[in-house]
Design a protein around this motif. Structure first.
Motif, PDB file in Angstrom:
ATOM      1  N   UNK A  88      10.479 -25.615  -5.895  1.00  0.00           N
ATOM      2  CA  UNK A  88      11.827 -26.132  -5.640  1.00  0.00           C
ATOM      3  C   UNK A  88      12.555 -25.207  -4.665  1.00  0.00           C
ATOM      4  N   UNK A  90      16.301 -24.553  -3.314  1.00  0.00           N
ATOM      5  CA  UNK A  90      17.677 -24.918  -3.687  1.00  0.00           C
ATOM      6  C   UNK A  90      18.631 -24.763  -2.497  1.00  0.00           C
ATOM      7  N   UNK A  92      21.515 -23.402  -2.722  1.00  0.00           N
ATOM      8  CA  UNK A  92      22.123 -22.061  -2.829  1.00  0.00           C
ATOM      9  C   UNK A  92      21.071 -20.957  -2.773  1.00  0.00           C
ATOM     10  N   UNK A  94      19.112 -19.315  -4.350  1.00  0.00           N
ATOM     11  CA  UNK A  94      18.671 -18.772  -5.646  1.00  0.00           C
ATOM     12  C   UNK A  94      17.602 -17.694  -5.534  1.00  0.00           C
ATOM     13  N   UNK A  95      17.843 -16.760  -4.652  1.00  0.00           N
ATOM     14  CA  UNK A  95      16.937 -15.605  -4.593  1.00  0.00           C
ATOM     15  C   UNK A  95      17.317 -14.641  -5.715  1.00  0.00           C
ATOM     16  N   UNK A  96      16.394 -13.768  -6.042  1.00  0.00           N
ATOM     17  CA  UNK A  96      16.702 -12.772  -7.076  1.00  0.00           C
ATOM     18  C   UNK A  96      17.360 -11.582  -6.379  1.00  0.00           C
ATOM     19  N   UNK A  97      18.669 -11.367  -6.627  1.00  0.00           N
ATOM     20  CA  UNK A  97      19.416 -10.408  -5.806  1.00  0.00           C
ATOM     21  C   UNK A  97      18.922  -8.976  -5.933  1.00  0.00           C
ATOM     22  N   UNK A 152       9.026 -18.299  -0.446  1.00  0.00           N
ATOM     23  CA  UNK A 152       8.720 -18.084  -1.863  1.00  0.00           C
ATOM     24  C   UNK A 152       8.058 -19.330  -2.467  1.00  0.00           C
TER      25      UNK A 152
ATOM     26  N   UNK B 255      22.041 -15.888 -12.954  1.00  0.00           N
ATOM     27  CA  UNK B 255      21.416 -16.462 -11.755  1.00  0.00           C
ATOM     28  C   UNK B 255      19.923 -16.225 -11.814  1.00  0.00           C
ATOM     29  N   UNK B 256      19.584 -14.974 -12.128  1.00  0.00           N
ATOM     30  CA  UNK B 256      18.165 -14.621 -12.173  1.00  0.00           C
ATOM     31  C   UNK B 256      17.445 -15.420 -13.269  1.00  0.00           C
ATOM     32  N   UNK B 258      18.224 -18.289 -14.458  1.00  0.00           N
ATOM     33  CA  UNK B 258      18.058 -19.684 -14.023  1.00  0.00           C
ATOM     34  C   UNK B 258      16.904 -19.779 -13.012  1.00  0.00           C
ATOM     35  N   UNK B 259      16.883 -18.838 -12.078  1.00  0.00           N
ATOM     36  CA  UNK B 259      15.833 -18.880 -11.060  1.00  0.00           C
ATOM     37  C   UNK B 259      14.463 -18.688 -11.695  1.00  0.00           C
ATOM     38  N   UNK B 263      11.532 -21.342 -11.601  1.00  0.00           N
ATOM     39  CA  UNK B 263      10.248 -21.038 -10.971  1.00  0.00           C
ATOM     40  C   UNK B 263       9.090 -21.107 -11.955  1.00  0.00           C
TER      41      UNK B 263
END
Lengths: 218, 800
Positions: A88, A90, A92, A94-97, A152, B255-256, B258-259, B263
């Motif tokens: 998927x 997105x 936004x 939705x990367x892992x900051x 990714x 956020x993490x 959810x991601x 995934x």
């Protein structure tokens, strides 16, 4: 057929009773095909995409991916589906900051135990990210972040790529560039691509276009 | 999959080291304060148990002489000849350069099994050496002390209780210079049949039956309960910090989460990984906490030991031993605290819809949305506290009342602050002032946990300092009443006592014999005193309650005075009746305060006492004189009295006050530590908020306030919030003091103290709290003042 959707319905609760969003949707998509899903805001495009990705639960109907029924899967099964069959992208990103670009690109492939450094390098090169691998997402522009999200997804070699407004947060030039790269890479892997978009330009570049209105596909 | 997920989870902490530090430090501090107190309690209890095991209190009946008397060795021989399986014990204190140690002489030939040093059964040690060579057994610390004063072999035996030395009874008699006397006899559990009853053979000896647990354990329970309560309070303050850190960290990771789920990471696996992650942190923080707790305990134990020795005569080791149970309990409290602090956050993650978004700012505000719920809970708890104060009874109720009061007040704090800040906002003049109050109000949810911690810390300080200072004032007055005689002396026997009284005629203004017997009154163990009623008693003793000419009626043998402990425990008050002996029932005519001992006492006239207990003679005397030095000289040079048996009133007062001060050193230290933890909580809250509140500050900066001004306003905000909290903590602290003085102390010690107020102390404490807030706010304010304009601009670029 890679994706088969039959008579899919979904409604959301509200104070006035359930609000139907999808009222018996039928759709199919085969390997290597690309599809644009368009519609007004609130028409249920993202809902349909989330249902296909196993991110949400349908009220009734059937979704089969590579012959596997998605609607009857439990949480574990849906998670496995997302790891191995579906990717998927997105709006936004939705990367892992807290992970750098290289780790973000490799992440889903590592989850599905398919991490291949060469593939990751190739994707980074193809998407122009080679110079940014050690940076963190906050240091990237929106276009760069979306490229990382695409890399990714593709690094895990999913059979079905779902993209929810992938260029919705990007300017026109960047959006065109990112879309081209995504289409090229999807074609290269032989995956099917379903894109939810408002943009007529994006839709025009897909192999098929379907419009969602009043809970039905047209 | 697990490795990738763990790497992602860990990356959050690696990118947010301050949050990780807050979590670990908060948990470590909470564990440290709790486990430090537990270590002290465990050490003390181990000492009591060791002493009880050595003395056989828990297993064997004992025969005791009357208070102040000894048992002649001939009596022991007579009992043995009559067939009774008894074993002699001589106990006394042996002076050492560091003070004194307790010397216990046993007879290994007759003592029941287990009542001898463990090392006596060793390969290199035999009974003959013990008896003939005069060997002494003690733990390492006591052995080192005793070795400098006796010329005998001292063997280190860790099984011997701290502060105690064991030796053969003959050696003990020689070292203590008490030949031919014993202090008690131990009765074997199995006795031959058909013996002449002890009531006939030794009617003057009191039989004390074996007890489960030790006397000291029971006597000091309330002291340890107080320590535990303070440890728990400190722990609660620490857990506030952990709760805040975990809550924010989890929200930032939504956020993490959810991601990760989008995934393909299964939710169950994710939750378990988070639990495992927290467990690792808890173990790490637990280790740090236990080490810190050890250091705290090691620092405080000497004072605790001194307190226990002074208050209860309990010898406690002055150094901490590392006990496995204590380590495990440290880890258990760290894990339990983490579970408590994280349960809510984990539950939210487990129930979070996959498509939920992350909003750290919203998380902070959501805590504000729960203010009404917290307010209702606070009102319920405070009402519960009121109900307990009115209708409850008992020590456990006292602590339940404290828990309701403190928790209710902490929960009510955000609501009260919100109201006060709202009033300030409404009255503000000028746009910056208006924004300042509005923004401070908006910051409240994010700061509330730290402010609650500060409230509890300040209130605990006010409460305990009020109790201690009230106690000190009362105690000094009490010492002046009770220690009126200028000189206290001791004699060996009745002959010497009579000679002393004759010698003192004309030399002392008043001679006050100390006549007492250990007995039971109103079903409770108590001491009965016979008083020679004269001007000293009439002028100095103050009554909590009395009726009519107290001393005249007591002197006439018509009434009895009881101390507050006995009165409260037996439910007797003035007008009630007390049986001081089986056939002597007297009306209670006066109640006196008594802060010098934990048990009940009653006072009758000397004449009545002598009629009831003709065998008991006074071996201690209080002497009234205008010239204590001259009388002392006369007693030594003319009467031949040893200096060792004379005690100056000034020395006793000084010693009593020293014991008193040391008693509260521990609670004082715990108070300071709790305040420090609260300061740390404020620092961490401000740093955390600083990281997520740039979107609120950037528009104000863009509209014309400089970064330096924003920094100064941040500092001012912390001071204002701390000041308001300190003001609200004052009534809470006073309520806490009231509960401690009128409920907990009465239950723990049997006395009720008057409550005095100390405004200067409270002002100083408020200043400390403000300083702690300023110190905590300086760094975040400085960081804000130096925030790069680019960072603030990102807010408008929506790229953050």
């Amino acid at each position: 057929m890679l994706l088969e959707i039959e008579n899919l319905t979904k409604s959301y609760p509200s104070s006035d009773g359930p609000v139907p969003v999808l009222r018996g949707v039928d759709l199919s998509l085969d390997v290597g095909q690309t599809l644009a899903l368009t519609g007004e805001s609130g028409s249920g495009k993202s809902t349909l995409l989330h249902l296909v990705g196993g991110l949400d639960h349908a009220d009734s109907g059937s979704i089969r991916i590579a012959g596997q029924e998605v609607t009857t899967l439990d949480d574990q099964g849906r998670a496995a589906l997302r790891r191995h069959e579906v990717g998927v992208v997105f709006q936004q990103f939705n990367l892992i900051p807290s992970l750098d670009v290289a780790a973000n690109i490799a992440f889903q492939a590592r989850l599905s135990a398919q991490a291949d450094p060469t593939r990751i390098e190739d994707l980074a090169r193809a998407l122009g990210l080679t110079d940014h691998l050690r940076k963190y997402p906050e240091a990237l522009s929106g276009g760069q972040q979306q490229r990382v999200a695409i890399a990714r997804t593709l690094a895990a070699r999913p059979r079905l790529v779902l993209a929810d407004e992938p260029t919705g947060n990007l300017d026109e030039a960047t959006a065109g560039e990112v879309l081209t790269q995504m289409l090229d890479l999807v074609a290269e892997t032989g995956a099917a691509l379903m894109v939810v978009t408002h943009s007529a330009g994006v839709a025009a570049r897909m192999g098929r276009r379907v419009h969602l209105s009043g809970g039905h596909l047209a | 999959m697990t490795g990738a997920a763990l790497a992602a989870l860990w990356s959050h902490w690696a990118r947010n080291p301050l949050q990780l530090f807050t979590l670990i430090a908060g948990l470590a501090l909470a564990t440290a304060l709790w486990s430090g107190v537990q270590a002290i309690n465990a050490e003390a209890r181990a000492s009591y148990d060791a002493a009880a095991a050595t003395l056989g209190e828990g297993r064997f009946d004992q025969l005791l002489p009357r208070v102040g008397e000894t048992i002649p060795q001939e009596r022991y021989i007579a009992l043995r000849r009559a067939g009774w399986q008894v074993s002699p014990v001589l106990e006394g204190r042996l002076a050492t350069p560091d003070g004194s140690i307790r010397l216990l002489g046993l007879d290994p030939m007759t003592s029941p099994g287990g009542l001898s040093p463990v090392a006596l059964g060793g390969e290199d040690m035999d009974l003959v050496s013990f008896l003939s060579d005069g060997i002494i057994f003690a733990d390492a610390v006591t052995a080192a002390q005793i070795a400098s004063v006796v010329d005998l072999e001292v063997i280190v035996d860790p099984s011997v209780a701290p502060g105690l030395a064991l030796t053969d009874i003959g050696v003990a008699q020689r070292l203590l210079d008490r030949g031919g006397v014993l202090t008690r006899l131990i009765l074997a559990q199995v006795q031959p049949k058909g013996l002449v009853p002890l009531t006939e053979l030794a009617p003057d000896l009191m039989r004390r039956v074996a007890q489960e647990g030790s006397d000291l354990g029971r006597l000091t329970d309330s002291f340890h309960l107080n320590l535990t309560a303070f440890g728990f309070l400190s722990f609660a303050v620490g857990i506030f910090i952990v709760h805040g850190a975990i809550g924010l960290a989890f929200e930032q990771r939504r956020t993490m989460v959810r991601t990760l789920r989008a995934l393909g990471l299964p939710l169950r696996r994710l939750v378990w990984l988070m639990v495992a992650e927290l467990a690792v942190f808890a173990l790490l923080a637990g280790t740090l906490g236990v080490v810190l707790g050890y250091l705290i305990a090691a620092m405080l134990l000497p004072d605790v030991a001194a307190t226990l020795r002074g208050l209860y005569g309990a010898d406690v080791a002055g150094s901490i031993r590392l006990r496995p149970g204590w380590w495990l309990s440290g880890y258990a409290i760290a894990l339990g605290g983490t579970a408590m602090a994280a349960a809510g956050a984990l539950w939210q993650i487990a129930r979070m819809p996959l498509l939920a978004s992350a909003r750290p700012r919203a998380w902070v505000m959501a805590r504000g949305a729960g203010a009404a719920r917290s307010g209702a809970l606070a009102a319920g708890l405070l009402l519960g506290a009121g109900a307990l104060a009115l209708w409850g009874s008992g020590m456990v109720m006292g602590f339940a009342l404290l828990a309701c009061l403190l928790t209710g007040a902490a929960l009510a704090l955000p609501l009260l602050l919100r109201i006060v800040l709202g009033i300030c906002q409404a009255r503000a003049r000028g746009v910056v002032a208006h924004w300042f109050w509005a923004d401070t109000r908006q910051q409240l949810p994010g700061m509330s946990l730290a402010l609650m911690a500060l409230l509890l810390a300040i209130a605990a300080n006010i409460g305990v300092s009020t109790m201690v200072s009230s106690f000190r004032l009362t105690f000094v007055g009490f010492l002046d009443q009770r220690l009126a005689p200028e000189l206290f002396v001791g004699v060996e026997d009745a002959r010497e006592a009579a000679a002393l009284e004759a010698f003192l005629e004309g030399r002392a203004r008043e001679v006050l014999p100390v006549l007492s017997v250990e007995t039971r009154m109103a079903g409770l163990p108590a001491d009965l005193y016979g008083a020679r009623i004269g001007m000293t008693y009439r002028e100095n003793w103050r009554f909590l309650a009395s009726d009519g000419p107290v001393w005249d009626r007591v002197a006439a043998g018509e009434a009895v005075i009881v101390n507050e402990q006995l009165a409260r425990r037996s439910g007797l008050w003035v007008g009630g009746e007390l049986a001081v002996a089986p056939d002597v029932i007297l009306p209670v005519i006066g109640i006196v305060a008594d802060y010098g001992n934990p048990i009940g006492q009653a006072v009758i006239s000397e004449a009545l006492f002598q009629r009831l207990f003709p065998d008991i003679i006074a071996t201690r005397f209080g002497l009234r004189t205008d010239d204590a030095d001259r009388l002392r000289t006369a007693l030594t040079s003319e009467f031949g009295m040893s200096e060792a048996v004379m005690i100056d009133q000034k020395d006793i007062k000084a010693f009593s006050l020293e014991v008193f001060e040391r008693t509260f050193t521990v609670t004082g230290a715990l108070n300071v530590l709790t305040l420090a933890v609260a300061g740390f909580a404020i620092l961490m809250s401000l740093l955390t908020l600083a990281a997520i509140r740039l979107p609120q500050l950037a528009p104000v900066w863009a509209l014309g306030l400089t970064r330096a001004t924003l920094g100064r306003l941040e500092l001012l905000r912390a001071v204002v919030l701390a000041l308001l909290t300190a003001v609200l903590a004052l009534p809470l602290g006073l309520a806490l003091a009231w509960v401690l003085l009128t409920i907990v102390n009465v239950e723990a010690f049997g006395w009720r103290l008057p409550m005095y107020l100390f405004p200067l102390d409270y002002a100083r404490l408020g200043l400390f709290a403000l300083m702690a807030a300023v110190m905590a706010a300086l760094w975040p304010a400085r960081r804000l003042a130096r925030t790069a304009p680019g960072e603030l601009l990102k807010v408008f670029a929506n790229e953050r």
